[in-house]
Design an enzyme around this catalytic site. Structure first.
Site, short mmCIF file in Angstrom:
data_model
loop_
_atom_site.label_atom_id
_atom_site.label_comp_id
_atom_site.label_asym_id
_atom_site.label_seq_id
_atom_site.Cartn_x
_atom_site.Cartn_y
_atom_site.Cartn_z
N ASP A 159 1.00 -0.95 0.09
CA ASP A 159 0.20 0.14 -0.16
C ASP A 159 1.03 1.19 0.03
O ASP A 159 1.56 1.30 1.06
CB ASP A 159 -0.87 0.09 1.36
CG ASP A 159 -1.89 1.18 1.29
OD1 ASP A 159 -1.40 2.16 0.97
OD2 ASP A 159 -3.09 0.99 1.39
N HIS A 160 1.01 1.94 -1.11
CA HIS A 160 2.14 2.99 -1.23
C HIS A 160 1.91 3.90 -0.30
O HIS A 160 3.05 4.68 -0.03
CB HIS A 160 2.29 3.43 -2.74
CG HIS A 160 1.17 4.27 -3.14
ND1 HIS A 160 -0.08 4.25 -3.48
CD2 HIS A 160 1.28 5.77 -3.31
CE1 HIS A 160 -0.79 5.18 -3.82
NE2 HIS A 160 -0.02 6.11 -3.81
N HIS A 195 -5.82 3.20 1.51
CA HIS A 195 -5.04 3.88 2.23
C HIS A 195 -5.62 4.69 3.46
O HIS A 195 -5.00 5.12 4.36
CB HIS A 195 -4.86 5.12 1.23
CG HIS A 195 -4.24 4.61 -0.12
ND1 HIS A 195 -3.32 3.75 -0.23
CD2 HIS A 195 -4.51 5.12 -1.58
CE1 HIS A 195 -3.21 3.48 -1.61
NE2 HIS A 195 -3.80 4.07 -2.23
#
Ligand code: BG6
Length: 509
Positions: A199-200, A262
């Site tokens: 999950d960047h 996010h």
């Protein structure tokens, strides 16, 4: 605010050196690979964070040679990468390590060819059998790739000294049932400690700084609870529309695309208890406890506490943009949400009664991701007749990375008047440099075997479990209109009502 940055050796992975290895990038001709993953590897090479013995093999369906692949990724990296300017000499050096293997994901012969190419490169370059498998393909093909990797013998380390790890991009599933199923397929081939679900957002410096802010300072943590915090707002707003991803977005929507991943990651980091140590197990144990403490949604709560919206035409940066239903590959009758606002309650000792408001949307007024911690008002204001704003701690995740604190101060003059002022810290001024690309941080961590900033299988399922009831209610309510909002606004009016009802207003970034 003066920010004196004395360097303290607190880097958790700086002491570990990346070992020689091969990266096998599935979906190498796709947008994500070219725009983010390959530039991130270049960035690591340019900062001497990659071992000099390294090879990247791109695997995808598009027929290409090593040379055409190198030219294609160079062009993409130079025009759209997020790692800053690409130095031509450094790129040349890096590109000599790039190779391409065309193939079909459901074809064992293609995987046999890949295994052969990999073995040759491993031998020539002395890569020690270390392999990072990176799934950057459409999620539909994850299961078949995982199974093919297992059959081709690419999932297990060849020697006790070597390692094999797999990075899997989001979305990991579409709901808790499909996430569970995917976990089972993955666990049929890989051990959980080989799996890195990316999950960047967790790779962003400012997101990691949330943990540093909370757990390396004495002044914040004592206030970080229901006794002092009034409520929390988390906003992830974009000015972009769905761009060329209309087809993907139609079946995804903002709840799956942003909230499940996010926004819930940010919520976990704001709310978690201090981990015993900063390692993957301890941090991830604390994160999942937060997800498990969020009050589950039922039908009534979805109706009261969750708002969705879809953008209509409007101006962004002074220019008119089309509405969502006019975007390419989007149905003119689409009911897909491009905006979600919601109120969460965390039922534990630290947060009982403190609402967390989350909102995310495309085509909003400003690109910004921020977390606002609003503190309770002072119990008694001795300055009679003077209204004092509640204190806010604002964490600017992007684009103006930094932190600000707002508080009341006496205005100059003979009268006792109070004004609201802010103290600001910005990354650029405080450290004299910009933050790094999230992908560079995460790929670097994975190469060093540090899974702290990656999602664990149980935690992805827990996050889906929270959004499942909302998805169910929305899919059943086929005739309820999805509120529209003009592009360039802050979303539908219902989003403001969600806070007004509780006596609050969204913070305007
Ligand atoms: C991705 C979503 O995960 O995050 C995109 O799929 C979204 O829809 C993107 O645009 C936002 O990331 P960032 O880093 O630009 O905030």
């Amino acid at each position: 605010m003066s920010t004196n940055t004395v360097e303290v050796e607190t880097s958790w992975s700086a002491s570990l050196l990346a070992e020689p290895c091969a990266v096998i990038l599935f979906g190498a001709s796709g947008d994500l690979a070219r725009r983010k993953v390959i530039p991130a590897l270049y960035d690591l090479a340019a900062h001497n964070s990659l071992a000099s013995r390294f090879a990247l093999i791109g695997f995808a369906r598009t027929p290409m040679t090593d040379d055409t692949f190198r030219a294609a990724v160079e062009e993409a990296a130079k025009s759209i990468s997020e790692v800053g300017p690409i130095d031509s000499e450094q790129w040349k050096e890096f590109a000599a390590n790039l190779f391409y293997c065309p193939g079909e994901y459901n074809d064992s012969q293609s995987f046999a060819r890949l295994a052969k190419r990999l073995a040759e490169l491993d031998e020539q370059r002395k890569l020690g059998g270390n392999r990072l498998l990176y799934l950057s393909t459409p999620p539909e093909v994850y299961p078949v790739i995982v199974e093919q990797l297992g059959r081709a013998g690419l999932a297990r380390p060849a020697t006790p000294e070597s390692w094999v790890r797999i990075i899997i991009e989001k979305p990991f599933g579409r709901d808790s049932a499909s996430a569970r199923e995917l976990n089972q397929i993955v666990h049929g081939v890989f051990e959980e400690n080989q799996v890195y679900r990316i999950d960047h957002y967790l790779g962003k410096d400012t997101v990691q700084n949330l943990l540093v802010l909370r757990f390396s300072n004495g002044i914040f943590e004592p206030l970080w609870n229901r006794n002092y915090v009034d409520h929390v707002q988390i906003t992830a707003a974009e000015t972009l529309g769905v761009e060329r991803r209309g087809g993907f977005y139609e079946t995804t929507g903002a709840l799956r695309d942003m909230i499940q991943s996010h926004c819930l990651q940010l919520t976990s980091l704001v709310a978690l208890e201090p981990p015993a140590t900063f390692d993957a197990t301890a941090v991830r144990n604390e994160k999942i406890k937060v997800l498990q403490s969020i009050r589950p949604f039922n039908l009534e709560m979805v109706a009261q506490n969750v708002v969705r919206g879809q953008y209509a035409a409007g101006p962004i940066g002074g220019k008119p943009v089309p509405g969502y239903r006019q975007e390419p590959n989007v149905s003119p009758q689409s009911r897909t949400e491009t905006f979600v606002a919601m109120k969460l309650l965390i039922d534990n000792w630290r947060w009982a009664g403190v609402p967390f408001y989350l909102r995310t949307g495309k085509r909003l007024a400003k690109r910004t991701t921020e977390i606002v911690i609003q503190f309770r008002r002072a119990p008694h204001i001795v300055f009679r007749g003077r209204d004092v704003e509640p204190n806010k701690l604002i964490l600017n995740i992007q684009p103006d990375e930094g932190i600000s604190v707002s508080f009341g101060a006496k205005r100059p003059g003979t009268e006792m008047n109070i004004g609201n002022v802010t103290m600001n810290f910005t990354y650029r001024e405080g450290f004299g440099e910009a933050t790094r690309s999230a992908y560079a941080t995460l790929v670097n961590d994975c190469l060093r075997g540090d899974a702290t900033l990656f999602d664990r299988g149980d935690s992805v399922e827990a996050a889906w479990k929270l959004v499942d009831p909302i998805l169910e209610v929305w899919s059943a309510a086929k005739s309820t209109p999805v509120p529209g909002y003009p592009a360039g606004s802050w979303g539908p009016r219902e989003s403001d009502h969600l806070l007004e009802r509780d006596g609050y207003a969204w913070h305007t970034p």
